[in-house]
Design a protein around this motif. Structure first.
Motif, PDB file in Angstrom:
ATOM      1  N   GLY A 307       0.783  -1.221   0.000  1.00  0.00           N
ATOM      2  CA  GLY A 307       0.000   0.000   0.000  1.00  0.00           C
ATOM      3  C   GLY A 307       0.816   1.272   0.000  1.00  0.00           C
ATOM      4  N   GLN A 308       2.125   1.193  -0.247  1.00  0.00           N
ATOM      5  CA  GLN A 308       2.991   2.365  -0.126  1.00  0.00           C
ATOM      6  C   GLN A 308       3.275   3.063  -1.449  1.00  0.00           C
ATOM      7  N   THR A 309       3.307   2.348  -2.546  1.00  0.00           N
ATOM      8  CA  THR A 309       3.736   2.920  -3.822  1.00  0.00           C
ATOM      9  C   THR A 309       2.605   2.858  -4.832  1.00  0.00           C
ATOM     10  N   ARG A 310       2.385   3.960  -5.525  1.00  0.00           N
ATOM     11  CA  ARG A 310       1.391   4.017  -6.584  1.00  0.00           C
ATOM     12  C   ARG A 310       2.022   4.592  -7.841  1.00  0.00           C
ATOM     13  N   TRP A 311       1.583   4.116  -8.981  1.00  0.00           N
ATOM     14  CA  TRP A 311       1.921   4.788 -10.241  1.00  0.00           C
ATOM     15  C   TRP A 311       0.701   4.770 -11.155  1.00  0.00           C
ATOM     16  N   PRO A 312       0.449   5.881 -11.845  1.00  0.00           N
ATOM     17  CA  PRO A 312      -0.756   5.999 -12.672  1.00  0.00           C
ATOM     18  C   PRO A 312      -0.579   5.326 -14.027  1.00  0.00           C
TER      19      PRO A 312
END
Length: 425
Positions: A307-312
């Protein structure tokens, strides 16, 4: 998903369908095979020569919408019944009636074909599910409920939000829940298959399958009786999406939406009444794919398991985990394998398409890719270092479906051709 540009399936005759290749196709296939013996495919100069693709049979029908292949059985549906064929076109069984793979969600379950959807009933469509033995065509189980296959079990969810769980191998009931306020299956986030339920007593619980043991202490959730509740188990939270009933109790979509969430680690409840978007999570192997719907439209992003890293994902793009790779698609002709960590392109597959299985989640083994040309359709697999050519078929199909090692594609004369695809060298 399927490469799908076709029309609804035609009526299927109840006859044996093992016949030789017509003269036109024999000549065209021979010409293509002869050409492939002399001319290499134009992927890269370093790619090996393709091996032949073996034609097996023609089957009736002009669409793969109602076609499934599983464990060496090809199942065709015409909306009035289903027929099982061997890959060589030999008819094995036929089921007349309302069983239809084109109208119901198919799910593979060991030796069974499970179909779940709706059928006509008094006052409108009603839930209906059946399980069919792929070898004999026998109906071995049915239920007036929606059914999901997960972790070796069948979960039957009824309109009153009660649940029954059956062991697939024996169809023995192993666990049940009475009527709940809301229920959801936690298929890929929990360590074991689990059911998340908000009881009529206002307590949120997670039950392990098949033991029925609670996975955590109950959490009290204050949801007004005027709101409908939808549970969305996530990687780190269990999200409750609350929909206000309007127009005298009838729900109006999209309607006012608020959300609350239960942290899986701490069991703390957080509220965000102002959030007006709705999101769904999908299993994407090492990551979670999140699709959100808001006022500005739909968007997709990728979330790490912690749940720490997001990329679109680029606008109008789509990502999915298949064949141990994360694929990204966008406008027609845009296909790439991307790095789950940051979305960077690892393999550019522009001009190629994935040949999907009719089963949710696809099939095992390397991805089968297709590229339409002037005289036929080229086939390749994705290896560790790039494309591995397999061969070609002498037609430009509207749609294809694949479950290793069998490929089925529509033909321009209203039939479905079946090929055995040789393994990549």
């Amino acid at each position: 998903m399927i490469i799908d540009l076709g029309s609804p399936p035609a009526a299927e005759p109840d006859v044996e369908m093992s016949r030789p290749l017509p003269p036109y196709w024999r000549k065209l296939l021979a010409a293509v095979v002869a050409a492939l013996a002399c001319v290499p495919l134009l992927t890269t100069a370093s790619l090996p020569e393709p091996s032949p693709v073996q034609f097996l049979a023609f089957l009736p029908g002009n669409s793969t919408e109602g076609l499934l292949m599983h464990q060496g059985v090809i199942v065709l549906s015409d909306g009035l019944g289903m027929t099982g064929y061997a890959p060589d076109g030999t008819k094995r069984w036929h089921i007349a009636g309302d069983a239809s793979a084109s109208r119901m969600q198919p799910q593979p379950a060991e030796h069974l074909l499970v179909l779940s959807g709706e059928r006509p009933g008094a006052g409108g469509a009603v839930p209906y599910s059946i399980a069919i033995d792929l070898i004999t065509g026998e109906r071995v189980w049915s239920s007036d409920s929606y059914v999901t296959v997960f972790g070796g079990y069948l979960a039957a969810l009824r309109d009153d939000q009660s649940v029954e769980v059956f062991e697939i191998s024996t169809l023995k009931r192993v666990f049940s829940l009475p009527s709940q306020r809301a229920v959801a299956l936690d298929v890929f986030h929990a360590a074991k298959p689990a059911i998340v339920a908000l009881g009529v007593d206002g307590l949120l619980r997670t039950y392990e399958v098949p033991s029925g043991a609670p996975a955590h202490e109950p959490v009290r959730i204050d949801v007004p009786a005027s709101q409908d509740v939808y549970l969305n188990p996530g990687a780190d939270k269990i999200v409750l999406e609350l929909m206000e009933r309007q127009d005298g109790g009838n729900e109006t979509w999209p309607g006012p939406l608020s959300r609350m969430a239960v942290d899986r680690g701490t069991l703390n409840v957080s509220y965000d009444q102002a959030e007006q978007n709705q999101s769904y999570e999908r299993d994407c192997g090492p990551v979670i794919c999140v699709q959100s719907f808001a006022n500005q439209g739909a968007s997709v992003e990728v979330l790490s398991r912690d749940g720490q890293t997001r990329w679109p994902v680029p606008q109008d793009g789509w990502v999915e985990w298949r064949h141990d790779r994360l694929f990204r698609t966008g406008h027609p002709g845009d296909l790439a394998v991307v790095d789950p960590a940051n979305g960077s392109v690892l393999v550019n597959l522009a001009g190629w398409e994935i040949v999907y299985s009719g089963w949710p989640g696809g099939v095992g083994g390397p991805a089968l890719l297709a590229q339409r040309g002037l005289t036929g359709t080229r086939l390749a697999r994705l290896g560790e270092r790039g494309l591995l050519p397999i061969g070609s078929i002498p037609l430009l199909p509207n749609e294809c479906t694949y479950e290793s090692p069998f490929l089925a594609c529509t033909t321009q004369d209203g039939q479905i051709g079946v090929w055995r695809v040789a393994p990549a060298r």
